[in-house]
Enzyme design. Sequence first.
Site, PDB file in Angstrom:
ATOM      1  N   CYS A  64      19.705 -12.491   5.805  1.00  0.00           N
ATOM      2  CA  CYS A  64      19.242 -12.359   4.423  1.00  0.00           C
ATOM      3  C   CYS A  64      19.533 -10.968   3.857  1.00  0.00           C
ATOM      4  CB  CYS A  64      17.764 -12.730   4.354  1.00  0.00           C
ATOM      5  SG  CYS A  64      17.178 -13.147   2.711  1.00  0.00           S
ATOM      6  N   HIS A  65      18.510 -10.212   3.479  1.00  0.00           N
ATOM      7  CA  HIS A  65      18.664  -8.879   2.909  1.00  0.00           C
ATOM      8  C   HIS A  65      18.782  -7.788   3.981  1.00  0.00           C
ATOM      9  CE1 HIS A  65      17.166 -11.001  -0.634  1.00  0.00           C
ATOM     10  NE2 HIS A  65      17.656 -10.003  -1.358  1.00  0.00           N
TER      11      HIS A  65
END
Length: 179
Positions: A112-113
């Site tokens: 993800c991030h």
Amino acid sequence: MSRSLSGKRVAFLVTDGFEQVELTGPKEALEQAGAKVEILSSQAGTVKGWNHDKPADDFEVHRTFEQAKNEDYDAVVLPGGVQNSDTIRLDKGAQHIVNLINGQNKPIAVICHGGWLLISAKLVTGKTLTSYKTLKDDLVNAGADWVDEAVVVDGNLISSRQPDDIPAFNEQLIKALSA
């Protein structure tokens, strides 16, 4: 995923605001395969997970970034979550750990991030990675080749886009640790 990871140690690097399932899903898979998992953070005590935009559970921090020794770990996992990822990317201790692990060619698994820390640690140039779609420009601008796939392996870097990709992410992480 029947591979035995007995004797393997994996560090999860997080600060408050990590996407909880991106820690608990891989952590459970690694522990079921026999690995020992430790949560590392900038501060001792606990860190708070999030379920997308809502606070969730607290997790015990086993060691701070400064207390951690890279030789103690066979891999590092970087869960996402916007708040966590935006904070951890600036932490010199977290950057130091991923640079040391990378220098030893040990697996670094990011979802993800979580890729923001790799960008700040200057580890993405020339690498093929995936991430949550909003990080595409950041990764490309930092010199990475971004692809929209559930999981991407480029050398010792394993990356995934989002919680839906956790099964494929776990499979590649366990495979890398079994090698």
